[in-house]
Every structure is written in structure tokens, then in C-alpha cells.
Design a protein around this motif. Structure first.
Motif, PDB file in Angstrom:
ATOM      1  N   ARG B  55      -7.865  -8.896  -1.178  1.00 20.79           N
ATOM      2  CA  ARG B  55      -7.349  -8.386   0.096  1.00 20.79           C
ATOM      3  C   ARG B  55      -7.539  -6.881   0.196  1.00 20.79           C
ATOM      4  N   ARG B  59      -9.729  -5.081   3.037  1.00 17.59           N
ATOM      5  CA  ARG B  59      -9.056  -4.221   4.021  1.00 17.59           C
ATOM      6  C   ARG B  59      -9.074  -2.758   3.611  1.00 17.59           C
TER       7      ARG B  59
ATOM      8  N   VAL C  20     -10.289 -12.002   4.782  1.00 20.41           N
ATOM      9  CA  VAL C  20      -9.108 -11.552   4.048  1.00 20.41           C
ATOM     10  C   VAL C  20      -8.394 -12.797   3.537  1.00 20.41           C
TER      11      VAL C  20
END
Ligand code: SF4
Lengths: 247, 473, 211
Positions: B55, B59, C20
Motif C-alpha cells: 500500500r 500510494r 492498492v
């Protein structure tokens, strides 16, 4: 894993067995045949393509992979007497064709690939009747059979079925023998150190023979054994099993 | 700097070094294995940790901005550096503005990347390493040989001799307690008088603006607490998104690294000293270093490299690393993580041989706590190193291409995809292969240095299978 | 802000976005009635000592353990009330009541034991949670060779996840939060463990079982 016992299987011989260890290939097919399974060896097969893929020649690997995918058209299991080649077909074919039109085909093909000992144990549930004299052996599992195919216990389960065979644990079972395809000649000193350590560990078992399911490792290990004057030798598990049940 | 292959024999032929590594790696592997005996628990924990880092990588730009905002709100100054030179300049500038002349350092691989100590010394600032392992190799004038245990290549006797020579009043002793006590005494004064502490960061939590440092010795806490100024240097990827990502990551890191369920200290820093507080640095700075990481991030496959939490498990389990040791790699990050990270940071033109220094045995992949597909990335980098298309994301792509080699592979592919050629080729090899003189085939003679010659069987499996009726129909 | 910042972020933003992934479920272990036993076993395994006391007995137990170790100068927050409890029978108790700059010499050279409260404990890993503050600053648990921590049994959590959630750490962290699991140690010399390399050589936890 097919719930039913398949009546026909394909056999993928691998390029190393084709040229150097054809006896191991024949023994593998014979073992399957004795389980009442029809074995088909498509003559258009050649190599799984791993040498090219591992060297970074992806286009060349794909060309060879496509040829194999075409050589095994029926929906039969593809049994491979090498964890390394099986790993290439099972895990890397889908990756190689990721985002390409043949991706689904590669995935379907991969799903049919079985390593030989895994197939004998988990699909055919073989029972072996040992007719050979008492003998102690040790086992070498290839890195790819262990880590790509999850083949760790299956070959040992087969060896333990042999009443007169004592399986002595290999003290560094999980460590690579140093073959690694082109690694053995690209990094000759490191590879030599690794195979020397491997032979030393195998000799600690005080057995006469190392049995393995991968002929690349065997060529490396037994080659080093012969060269260093080791009392040990090696054999592919298919040949070994056949020899035992034939007595 | 390239030429890993040429450096390897030196380590391979050093029996002391081989013994030191073998013993250490065997011990570390056994200790780690004890921590992850429950397969299901390990799978679940690892999946959680891998997702947390994946993640972060997915990001990254947003999280860096969030981290910067939170740190700034907490009173911690944030600096950005594209290159190690910029990072060094930033650190030097902060130290100069504070009038700092001596620095005490906690362990930091990024500072090794920057060669920060050299840079500071060249500008009249003494930087003392305080982690015992780092202190030992600083005395020896060496680089770390392992990212977690920097002096793992040395044995007790070597360290005893080094201490006897360098620490005043200490005679030669191999007693580990005495050696440790001597280092404590020698470093206590350094801590007390240091004008600044410099550390790395294990996880910077974007959600709260918190720097998390793990360690066993307490030198990291001292470096970040006792001096009036603390500068933390970190790669731009060393983030955690949220505080509740920490439990899994903290459970994975030390268990993978040294087989400890937790390190002695987990030091979470969120502010400089506040009014009324008695200790802690009055100013805290963070330097975010790119140095090639954003290029790694550009490629959707290669960016998995940035999940790394620097546990070192991949090197502990690597059959190549355990034989050649860390120094053979010549760059800051050795072992499997180094083999994928170094060529990406430095370029395939100067470290392109490293991805080839692997058997692809997957031992690293099996233990990596954040599931980096190291072997796939190694193979991808091999492909990049010979890819002439120039579209490749990696610096130095195509630099290892050799026309004879590519021609050979083209021929190989042809032979293995056209059945007629294959039949002819293998027929010829089985009849004539054994007659080729080894000297005519360099790979074969290399192989035969320590192994017997492989013998072609008189007939191929194809032929035998046909004879035995295994063919199609 | 800086050019470097703009360039780095621009490069990161130019990259093709990846998926994600979700955070998969992961449940760290819980210990139920065996919490204290787990805490003790884990801390003892890393060379820490765990002693069960009560709010009525702890000051006396502390006094004897310091006496056994020959401690003559200890440091503790005045509100622990040690001076009053010991009434001259214990070691000298120094307060950390000035900035470190004025205390450094004593801290580095004189103080033989630092006494702190723990905010909580973690059974899974045998861990103390410290939130240093003005009364019990950061170095109090680090510089003296002996660290004694007071832990209320009621604050012992199963694991870090549970504790963080229960105390809502994300809502506000102190300047420095510490997880401490054992005395300072190193294995940098030939994988041989040695204690007290930079921090305390000894960690003793007094668990207040009635609180
Ligand atoms: S690549 Fe994986 S195993 Fe290696 S140091 Fe990084 S996190 Fe650890």
C-alpha cells in the motif's frame, strides 16, 4: 487436482533427460503405465524454455513455451519428471504471457502440469512393493521442486514405502546445490564452492546414493562426486523406484 | 565497481571468512525458523505485512505529502534530497547552522549510501558510529558486510585484537562481556559530548508523523535523545501508512532478522523536546532521500523492490551470500536485496553482473517477510540488461548485450520450437556430442573444472519413447 | 517547497498507478487468564526480571532489591513518594527535575538505578510501554545501569494491536513513546549475547497485581 484417476496422461521428458538421462524418462513413463495409466509422449515437445527465461531472453522463452503448449493439446495431465521444469511451466508460463493473447491458454496449460512424484502420490496414490536388497539412500530435493511446486514430502513418502530402503535425512536439504543452469558457468567459483559443500553434506549421510527428482541437480552433484573421487553416486527417483520394485 | 564474479574467489578462498559466515548464517536461519513454526500464523502475518508495504508503494506520493505535513505539524523539519550529494549537503548545512562539531551516529544504511561519515569528516565534523557492530568496523576502517549485523564477517579474536589496539587501557581479551563493556565506556563520553545525533528510520508513520526506530543496544535511543539536535535520514520508501500497520511490521522485522519476537527497544519519536520536558533534542530534522528510488517506483513490477524493510533474512538464507560474504558485492546492500536494488539504483552498466549471481533457488523469496518476488525481479533485470529497445525503465538497460550470445539464444529458440530442427539437432548431439573436445566449448571446460563431463546418451528419450510406443496414438 | 521535493513527487506521480491492496485480516494472539504468565515468560527469556508486588508492598520490595544490588543513588519522580516510604532507610532518591543539560553528568556517572512507571504492558512480547514525560524523562529508563519499572497488572494487554486500539494512540502520541523488552543487549560479537552495551544491564519489572 483431478478427483478422478485420469486414464491418459502426457509425459514431458525435459531436454536434459532427453539427451543425458533418457533412462529416467523411460522409468517415469513405465511407473505411470504400471498404474494402469496410458502414457503419451508427444514427439513435438522439446524444452520448457527455462534456460532462456532465466537468462532474460523472454522472446525466445515464449517461442519455445508456445511450441510446448501446442504439443500437448488434449485436456490430459502433463506429468514432468523434474520439479524445475514443472515449476517453469506451472508458475512462469502464465507470467510470460501476462497481458498477451495466449495468457488464458498458458494458465490452462499450467493448471495441467504435475511433478512426477507429486502425481504418483497425490493423484495415483501408488503403493510400491520393494523387492530390492537392503540399502540406505539420501534425498536431494531441487529448489524449484520445493519452492515452486511444493514438492517436499511426496518423494520421501515414496522412498519410505520401500521396505528395504532406509532414507537418511540430508543435513542441508533446503540448500541449493549450486547448479542454477547458466549460473554454474557464469559464476564458476561460487558454483564450485556450493556443490563441494553439497557433496560434503551428502557424504555425511554415509549412504552410497543420493536420489533426486531433478536431473540438472544430479548432473551437477554426481559430476562433482565423480570428479572428487567420492564413493557416492546419484540416481533419478523414477529409475530408482523402478529398480526397487523390479527387484 | 562491477565485476562481482572477479571478486568472489578472494572470499571463497578465505577459510576464516567462510567459517564466520557459515556459523552466523546457520545460527540466524535456525533462530528465525523457531519464530515461524506455525505456518498459518506466519502466512497471515506475512500477508498483512506485505499488504501494508504494498500500500505504501502504491500510494507513495500522497503518503509522502501526508508524512511531511504531519511531521511539520509536530515541529519536525522535513528536507528532500534527490541525490546523496544533496542529502549530504543538507545534513552538513543543518550541523553547521547549529555549530555542531561532533556527531554520534545510530545505525543507518542510508547514511552508508550517502557515505555520510566521509563527507562530514572532509568538512571537519567527526562522526562516531555507536552501534557496536558499526563501531567495530569503523575502527577497522571497513564497510558493513551485512545490513543488520555489520561486523558479522569478524570473529571474536579479530575483534579482540582490534580493541586491544584501539581502546586505551584495554588489553587483549576475547571475553565478550569485557569487550562490550569497553565499548560502552569508550562511547559513553562520546554520547555526552556530541553536538548532534544522526540516525536512520525503520518506519515513518504518515498518519501520525512518527519516526519508528528499532534496536537492541540503546545507542539509537541515546543518539536520538541525548544530543540537542537529531537528524534522521531515510529513503523515501520507508513509510508506514497508519499506526495500526506497525504491529504486523514490527512482528515481522525482528523475527525475520534475528529470530527475536521484538527488539529490546522500539523508539517512536513524534516531536522535538516540548516546553517543560527535560530531555530530548530541541530540534529534529528528517532528510527524505530519493537517490534512484523514484525510478524504481516508475516500473509497476520492479517497484515491489521498495517494499523492503531491510530485515536481512534474504541474505541470511542466500547460498551465494553465505559463501562470498557482504564485501564481495562492493555496494551498500549485499545479498539478494542488493542484487535487485543495486542495479536499479546504480545502473545495470555498473552492477549488471549482480542479478546473474544467483541460482534462482528462491530461498530468499520463501523468507522475505513482505513477499518481494526477488527471483522474478532478478530475471527481469537480466532481461533489462540485454534489452536494446531503450524503452526499459532501468539505467544501463541493454548494456550487457553481446551479439554472439543473443544469436546463440535465437538459434536455441529455433531449434526448440521447430520440431524438425529439434529432431536433427538432438540426433546429432547424441551421436557426435561426446566427440566435441571440451577445449572447443568454454562453458564445458569451465564446468569440467570441478565436475566430470556430462555424457550424451546414445539415443534420445524421443527416440526411445517412439520405439517403446509412447508416441501420439 | 524545494525543487528536489517537486521533482521527486513529480516523478512518483508520473508512474503508472498500481492497485492498492486491501489489508487482509490478521489476528495477533490473545492469552486470557495466562496473560501475566506469558508476559513473565517472554521477559525472562530476554533476561528481564518480573516480581509480583501489591500497592502495599512494592516500596519495601523495591528498597530490598536496590539494597541487594548495592544501589546508593537512585532516580525517580518525587510523586512516587519513595523518600517518605523509606524514611531514610533506602538509597538517596534524586529527582530528574532540571533539563538534561544540567543533569547530564549525574545521569551518566552517578545514578545507579532509574525508576519509572510503565503506561502499559504487552503480554505477547513481554514488553513495557513507556510514555516519558516531564516527571519521568526519556533518559531515566536508559542511562542508569538498572531500570526498575512499575506495571499495573490491569494495564497488561494481549498484544500491541489491541493496546493501540484500546488507548487510541493514533489520536495523539507523546514526544517519545517507547516499547521496552528487556535490558540493553548486543550480539554483534560472534552472535554472543552481552547485556548493558549502551543502556541498562538489568531490567526489573514490579507488577502491581492489585491495580
Ligand atoms: S528483501 Fe525481503 S528479506 Fe530481504 S531485506 Fe528486504 S524485506 Fe528482508
Amino acid at each position: 487436482m483431478p478427483a478422478d484417476r485420469p486414464r491418459t496422461v502426457y509425459f514431458f521428458g525435459t531436454c536434459v533427460i532427453d539427451l543425458f538421462y533418457p533412462g529416467a524418462g523411460l522409468a517415469g513413463m513405465e511407473l505411470l503405465k504400471r498404474q494402469g495409466v496410458r502414457v503419451v509422449f508427444p514427439p513435438e515437445q522439446s524444452c520448457c524454455g527455462q534456460p532462456a527465461r532465466n537468462s532474460g531472453y523472454f522472446d525466445e522463452a515464449r517461442a519455445v513455451a508456445l511450441r510446448q503448449m501446442r504439443a500437448f493439446p488434449e485436456d490430459w495431465p502433463i506429468v514432468v519428471p523434474s520439479g524445475s521444469c514443472a515449476g517453469m511451466m506451472k508458475t512462469h508460463y502464465p507470467d510470460l504471457f501476462d497481458g498477451r493473447p495466449q495468457h488464458d491458454q498458458a494458465r490452462a496449460f499450467a493448471a495441467r502440469v504435475f511433478e512426477l512424484t507429486d502425481f504418483l502420490v497425490n493423484v495415483l496414490d501408488v503403493r510400491l512393493d520393494d523387492r530390492g536388497p537392503p540399502l540406505a539412500v539420501t534425498w536431494h530435493g531441487s529448489c524449484h521442486s520445493m519452492r515452486e511446486m511444493g514438492v517436499v514430502d511426496q518423494p520421501k513418502a515414496l522412498l519410505r514405502q520401500l521396505a528395504n530402503v532406509t532414507l537418511v535425512e540430508n543435513p542441508r536439504e533446503k540448500e541449493c546445490c549450486g547448479f542454477g543452469g547458466t549460473f554454474s558457468v557464469r559464476q564458476p567459483e561460487i558454483s564450485a564452492a556450493m556443490v563441494a559443500d553439497k557433496v560434503a553434506a551428502l557424504e555425511e549421510t554415509r549412504t552410497a546414493r543420493v536420489v533426486s527428482g531433478d536431473c540438472g541437480c544430479l548432473m551437477n552433484i554426481t559430476g562433482a562426486m565423480a570428479r572428487s573421487g567420492s564413493p557416492m553416486g546419484g540416481q533419478h527417483i523414477a529409475e530408482f523406484l523402478l529398480e526397487r520394485i523390479d527387484g | 565497481m562491477g565485476d562481482f564474479t572477479a571478486r568472489a574467489p578472494k572470499a571463497l578462498n578465505d577459510p576464516t571468512l567462510r567459517r564466520n559466515f557459515r556459523r552466523a548464517m546457520d545460527g540466524l536461519m535456525a533462530k528465525r525458523a523457531l519464530q515461524f513454526q506455525d505456518r498459518d500464523a506466519w502466512d497471515a502475518l506475512r500477508a498483512r505485512g506485505a499488504a501494508a508495504k504494498a500500500r505504501v508503494v502504491a500510494r507513495l506520493p500522497e503518503l509522502l505529502e501526508q508524512l511531511e505535513a504531519r511531521l511539520t505539524a509536530n515541529g519536525i523539519r522535513v528536507h528532500w534530497a534527490e541525490t546523496t550529494a544533496q542529502a549530504n549537503a543538507i545534513v552538513l548545512d543543518i550541523l553547521r547552522q547549529a555549530g555542531a562539531r561532533t556527531v554520534i551516529k545510530g545505525k543507518s544504511m542510508v547514511s552508508e549510501e550517502m557515505e555520510l561519515n566521509h563527507h562530514l569528516e572532509a568538512h571537519g565534523i567527526a562522526a562516531i558510529e555507536s552501534d557496536l557492530g558499526e563501531y567495530i568496523i569503523q575502527l577497522a576502517g571497513e564497510a558493513p558486510s551485512h545490513i543488520v549485523m555489520p561486523c558479522i564477517h569478524k570473529n571474536k579474536a579479530e575483534i579482540a585484537a582490534l580493541f586491544a589496539e584501539n581502546i586505551e587501557g584495554l588489553g587483549y581479551t576475547e571475553d565478550v562481556d569485557e569487550l562490550t563493556a569497553a565499548a560502552r565506556r569508550a562511547l559513553r563520553g562520546r554520547f555526552a559530548e556530541a553536538d548532534a545525533g544522526i540516525s536512520g528510520v525503520n518506519f515513518a508513520v504518515a498518519e501520525t508523523g512518527t519516526l519508528v526506530l528499532v534496536e537492541n543496544e540503546g545507542n539509537g535511543r541515546l543518539s536520538t535523545t541525548l544530543p540537542p539536535l537529531h537528524i534522521a535520514v531515510m529513503g523515501i520508501e520507508k513509510l508506514a501508512e497508519r499506526l495500526d500497520d506497525l504491529p504486523a511490521l514490527l512482528a515481522l522485522l525482528p523475527r525475520s532478522a534475528t529470530g527475536q519476537p521484538i527488539t529490546t527497544y522500539v523508539n517512536m519519536i513524534s516531536h522535538p523536546r516540548r516546553d517543560g520536558e527535560r530531555d530530548g533534542p530541541k530540534a529534529v530534522h528528517v532528510v527524505l532521500l530519493d537517490s534512484g528510488r523514484s525510478r524504481v517506483h516508475a516500473d509497476p513490477e520492479l517497484r515491489d523492490t521498495l517494499r523492503c524493510i531491510r530485515c536481512g533474512a534474504c541474505m541470511n538464507h542466500c547460498p551465494v551470500y553465505s559463501r562470498v560474504g557482504g564485501h564481495t558485492y562492493k555496494f551498500v546492500y549485499p545479498g539478494p536485496i542488493g542484487k535487485i536494488l543495486t542495479p536499479q539504483l546504480e545502473g545495470l552498466d555498473c552492477a549488471g553482473d549482480q542479478p546473474h549471481a544467483s541460482t534462482l533457488c528462491n530461498a530468499c523469496v520463501e523468507v522475505c517477510p513482505v513477499r518481494i518476488p526477488i527471483a522474478d525481479i532478478l530475471v527481469r533485470l537480466r532481461a533489462e540488461s540485454i534489452d536494446p529497445s531503450g524503452s526499459a525503465a532501468v539505467k544501463g538497460a541493454g548494456s550487457m548485450r553481446k551479439s554472439l550470445e543473443s544469436l546463440t539464444w535465437k538459434g536455441w529458440a529455433l531449434m526448440h520450437s521447430v520440431p524438425l530442427l529439434h529432431r536433427l539437432g538432438t540426433w546429432a548431439l547424441s551421436r557426435l556430442g561426446n566427440l566435441i573436445p571440451a577445449a572447443a566449448l568454454p562453458p564445458l571446460s569451465t564446468w569440467m573444472r570441478v565436475r566430470s563431463r556430462p555424457v550424451f546418451a546414445p539415443k534420445t528419450l524421443h527416440e526411445l519413447a517412439r520405439e517403446k510406443g509412447y508416441g501420439n496414438e | 517547497m524545494s525543487e528536489a521535493r517537486a521533482n521527486i513527487l513529480a516523478r512518483l506521480r508520473a508512474a503508472r498507478r498500481g492497485a492498492v491492496p486491501d489489508r487482509p485480516d490478521w489476528t495477533p494472539p490473545a492469552y486470557g487468564p495466562d496473560r501475566l504468565a506469558r508476559f513473565r515468560a517472554m521477559l525472562e527469556a530476554v533476561h528481564g526480571e518480573v516480581i509480583e508486588v501489591t500497592s502495599a508492598t512494592w516500596t519495601e520490595r523495591l528498597r530490598t532489591l536496590l539494597a541487594e544490588r548495592g544501589v546508593t543513588t537512585a532516580m525517580a519522580a518525587p510523586d512516587l513518594g519513595l523518600d517518605a516510604a523509606w524514611a531514610g532507610r533506602g538509597p538517596e532518591v534524586v529527582a530528574y527535575d532540571r533539563p538534561v543539560e544540567a543533569m547530564k553528568d549525574r545521569l551518566v556517572h552517578d545514578i545507579q538505578a532509574g525508576i519509572t512507571r510503565a503506561r502499559a504492558g504487552i503480554a505477547e512480547t513481554g514488553t513495557l510501554v513507556l510514555w516519558p514525560d516531564a516527571a519521568e524523562p526519556r533518559l531515566l529508563s536508559l542511562l542508569p545501569p538498572l531500570h526498575v519499572a512499575l506495571l499495573r497488572l490491569g494495564t497488561l494487554a494481549d498484544n500491541l494491536s489491541a493496546l493501540m486500539a484500546e488507548q487510541n494512540w493514533a489520536a495523539g502520541l507523546p514526544t517519545n513513546l517507547l516499547l521496552i523488552s528487556g535490558p540493553s543487549k548486543t550480539a554483534d560479537i560472534e552472535q554472543t549475547l552481552a547485556y548493558g552495551v549502551h543502556g541498562p544491564k538489568e531490567l526489573v519489572v514490579l507488577v502491581l497485581t492489585d491495580l
